[in-house]
Design a protein around this motif. Structure first.
Motif, PDB file in Angstrom:
ATOM      1  N   ASN A   1       0.807  -1.222   0.000  1.00  0.00           N
ATOM      2  CA  ASN A   1       0.000   0.000   0.000  1.00  0.00           C
ATOM      3  C   ASN A   1       0.840   1.270   0.000  1.00  0.00           C
ATOM      4  OD1 ASN A   1      -2.734  -1.190   0.159  1.00  0.00           O
ATOM      5  ND2 ASN A   1      -1.997  -1.979   2.116  1.00  0.00           N
ATOM      6  N   ARG A   2       2.182   1.078  -0.018  1.00  0.00           N
ATOM      7  CA  ARG A   2       3.120   2.198  -0.083  1.00  0.00           C
ATOM      8  C   ARG A   2       2.873   3.194   1.065  1.00  0.00           C
ATOM      9  NH1 ARG A   2       4.796   2.910  -5.877  1.00  0.00           N
ATOM     10  NH2 ARG A   2       4.720   5.149  -5.569  1.00  0.00           N
TER      11      ARG A   2
ATOM     12  N   THR B   1       7.076   7.218  -5.141  1.00  0.00           N
ATOM     13  CA  THR B   1       7.808   6.222  -5.932  1.00  0.00           C
ATOM     14  C   THR B   1       9.297   6.280  -5.596  1.00  0.00           C
ATOM     15  OG1 THR B   1       6.201   6.385  -7.733  1.00  0.00           O
ATOM     16  CG2 THR B   1       8.373   5.471  -8.271  1.00  0.00           C
ATOM     17  N   GLN B   2       9.839   7.484  -5.457  1.00  0.00           N
ATOM     18  CA  GLN B   2      11.262   7.638  -5.149  1.00  0.00           C
ATOM     19  C   GLN B   2      11.598   7.054  -3.772  1.00  0.00           C
ATOM     20  OE1 GLN B   2       9.213   9.857  -6.409  1.00  0.00           O
ATOM     21  NE2 GLN B   2      10.204  11.132  -7.979  1.00  0.00           N
ATOM     22  N   ALA B   3      10.694   7.226  -2.792  1.00  0.00           N
ATOM     23  CA  ALA B   3      10.937   6.685  -1.453  1.00  0.00           C
ATOM     24  C   ALA B   3      10.910   5.160  -1.472  1.00  0.00           C
ATOM     25  CB  ALA B   3       9.897   7.221  -0.469  1.00  0.00           C
ATOM     26  N   ILE B   4       9.977   4.591  -2.239  1.00  0.00           N
ATOM     27  CA  ILE B   4       9.894   3.128  -2.352  1.00  0.00           C
ATOM     28  C   ILE B   4      11.141   2.586  -3.045  1.00  0.00           C
ATOM     29  CG2 ILE B   4       8.694   1.257  -3.554  1.00  0.00           C
ATOM     30  CD1 ILE B   4       7.219   2.073  -1.083  1.00  0.00           C
ATOM     31  N   ASP B   5      11.583   3.250  -4.100  1.00  0.00           N
ATOM     32  CA  ASP B   5      12.798   2.821  -4.809  1.00  0.00           C
ATOM     33  C   ASP B   5      14.006   2.863  -3.877  1.00  0.00           C
ATOM     34  OD1 ASP B   5      11.341   2.436  -7.100  1.00  0.00           O
ATOM     35  OD2 ASP B   5      11.924   4.349  -8.040  1.00  0.00           O
TER      36      ASP B   5
ATOM     37  N   LEU C   1      13.995   2.517  -0.584  1.00  0.00           N
ATOM     38  CA  LEU C   1      13.888   1.410   0.369  1.00  0.00           C
ATOM     39  C   LEU C   1      14.237   0.084  -0.294  1.00  0.00           C
ATOM     40  CD1 LEU C   1      10.609   2.462   2.233  1.00  0.00           C
ATOM     41  CD2 LEU C   1      12.927   2.505   3.151  1.00  0.00           C
ATOM     42  N   ASN C   2      13.813  -0.096  -1.532  1.00  0.00           N
ATOM     43  CA  ASN C   2      14.102  -1.347  -2.241  1.00  0.00           C
ATOM     44  C   ASN C   2      15.591  -1.513  -2.545  1.00  0.00           C
ATOM     45  OD1 ASN C   2      11.530  -2.529  -2.387  1.00  0.00           O
ATOM     46  ND2 ASN C   2      10.958  -1.251  -4.144  1.00  0.00           N
ATOM     47  N   SER C   3      16.329  -0.404  -2.538  1.00  0.00           N
ATOM     48  CA  SER C   3      17.764  -0.478  -2.834  1.00  0.00           C
ATOM     49  C   SER C   3      18.598  -0.840  -1.612  1.00  0.00           C
ATOM     50  CB  SER C   3      18.250   0.871  -3.385  1.00  0.00           C
ATOM     51  OG  SER C   3      18.276   1.852  -2.357  1.00  0.00           O
ATOM     52  N   ILE C   4      17.953  -0.877  -0.427  1.00  0.00           N
ATOM     53  CA  ILE C   4      18.682  -1.128   0.819  1.00  0.00           C
ATOM     54  C   ILE C   4      18.630  -2.611   1.184  1.00  0.00           C
ATOM     55  CG2 ILE C   4      18.837  -0.557   3.282  1.00  0.00           C
ATOM     56  CD1 ILE C   4      17.453   2.111   2.623  1.00  0.00           C
ATOM     57  N   GLU C   5      19.775  -3.178   1.448  1.00  0.00           N
ATOM     58  CA  GLU C   5      19.839  -4.579   1.864  1.00  0.00           C
ATOM     59  C   GLU C   5      19.407  -4.684   3.321  1.00  0.00           C
ATOM     60  OE1 GLU C   5      23.102  -8.204   2.391  1.00  0.00           O
ATOM     61  OE2 GLU C   5      23.683  -6.262   1.525  1.00  0.00           O
ATOM     62  N   ARG C   6      18.532  -5.633   3.597  1.00  0.00           N
ATOM     63  CA  ARG C   6      18.049  -5.804   4.965  1.00  0.00           C
ATOM     64  C   ARG C   6      19.107  -6.512   5.796  1.00  0.00           C
ATOM     65  NH1 ARG C   6      11.543  -6.866   5.010  1.00  0.00           N
ATOM     66  NH2 ARG C   6      11.013  -5.599   3.177  1.00  0.00           N
TER      67      ARG C   6
END
Length: 389
Positions: free
Chosen positions: A258-259, A282-286, A288-293
């Motif tokens: 749900n972003r 969209t930029q915030a989601i991108d 977060l997706n670029s960060i390794e957990r």
């Protein structure tokens, strides 16, 4: 109105005659018995004690005793005064009373921050104890309070104002307990006659905000966001959040479907008992997706202690070559909203501010998530506009 044991705790504010020379003084939640008589042509009041400790019948008996002494020409002394004369400890010194009262306040106010009570103790110990720490509570006067406040009122006004407020709270209990007739640390009608108002003394220092046009240029310093410092600064900018909300962010707070980022109640500055929902662009989601957990927290390094904090503002200044602060980005966002026709209510809710008066808040309970989603996407697009050109 005749004062009885049934209405002694319900009569309204004022001075109520109970019996000859015996007065019940009611001020708000404070109710105390006073023996009033004339001495050398001057009216004199002797405090007998608070109504919650001294029953109506005991107060009348004590008044009868004092009236008899008065008729015989004997010196009028209350039981408390006789005890003091006999060096019997009855009234605690300020140091003891203050520490006990701070504990009472912590229980009554239900302070959420465990450090709050310690902060109270530290300021009172540092600024009040040297002046009145060993003084009996019932001997503290306005002059005592002024003596401890005046040296710091102009030089450290914010601290001095905080000390005064805490003193007023502590001594308010002494009034309620029947130890003091009035509060010597009260501001209105008391200290305001001797000290300049805080608005005339305090120099308001605003957080240095980066102009939006400068932000558009300086955001290049954060690209690529390939380390934790750049990532958390960029995430804070994109969400218009406080670092106290963004730095401790956890993966389980992010709803990727749900972003939405849900800031938990314990990190809400407005103390509301439910999560604050932040729509993610969209930029915030991108990002977060670029960060390794690598743990529960999004921006924590594996070798860093879980509760450690670090200065982002210092790093930000070095990276951008400006005097901007992290908190200043919230001002940048609000200025951008004002200049781009974003409705006030959406802008304020986006930075987790209360909107409207109590009536408006009662009816406007929606957090307007979807309307704010459009605002946050426009903001992110604008921030990255020069990079994407």
């Amino acid at each position: 109105m005749k004062i009885t044991s049934k209405n002694v705790f319900t009569v309204e504010d004022g001075n109520h005659t109970v019996a000859p020379n015996l007065i019940l003084v009611v001020r708000g939640n404070t109710r105390r018995f006073v023996f009033r008589y004339s001495e050398n042509g001057k009216r004199t009041d002797k405090a007998l004690g608070p109504a919650r400790k001294l029953s109506l019948s005991d107060a009348k008996a004590l008044a009868d005793e004092l009236r008899s002494k008065l008729a015989l020409g004997e010196e009028i002394k209350t039981r408390r005064e006789r005890k003091e004369k006999e060096n019997t400890p009855d009234v605690p010194v300020f140091k003891t009373y203050a520490i006990e009262t701070i504990d009472r306040l912590q229980e009554v106010k239900r302070w959420r921050n465990k450090k709050h009570a310690q902060q109270w103790r530290n300021t009172i110990e540092q600024y009040a104890f040297p002046f009145i720490g060993e003084k009996p509570i019932n001997e503290i006067t306005r002059e005592d309070v002024l003596n401890l406040l005046k040296p710091i009122w102009l030089e450290k006004n914010e601290t001095a104002s905080r000390v005064r407020g805490r003193l007023e709270n502590i001594l308010a209990y002494a009034v309620t307990d029947g130890i003091l007739p009035s509060n010597p640390a009260a501001w209105r009608g008391n200290l305001d006659r001797y000290l300049a108002p805080q608005s005339k003394v305090k120099v308001v220092k605003h957080f240095e905000a980066m102009p939006f046009s400068v932000l558009q240029d300086k955001v290049r310093c954060l690209i690529p966001a390939n380390n934790r410092t750049r990532r958390v600064i960029l995430f804070t900018i994109l969400t218009a959040s406080r670092i106290g909300e963004s730095v401790p962010a956890r993966w389980d707070e992010i709803d990727f479907k749900n972003r939405v980022w849900s800031v938990p109640p314990e990190r809400r500055k407005d103390s509301k008992p439910f999560p604050h929902r932040v729509p993610l662009s969209t930029q915030a989601i991108d990002l977060l997706n670029s960060i390794e957990r690598q743990g529960e927290k999004i921006f924590d390094a594996p070798n860093r202690k879980a509760d450690s904090r670090y200065s982002l503002t210092g790093l930000l200044k070095r990276m951008t070559g400006t005097d901007a602060t992290m908190h200043g980005f919230r001002s940048t966002f609000r200025d951008w909203c004002a200049e781009n026709g974003v409705p006030e209510i959406l802008a304020e809710k986006s930075v987790m501010h209360q909107t409207g008066n109590a009536v408006v808040q009662a009816y406007q309970r929606s957090d307007l998530l979807e309307q704010r989603r459009e605002v946050m996407q426009r903001w992110a697009d604008a921030v990255f506009e020069k990079i994407e050109d």
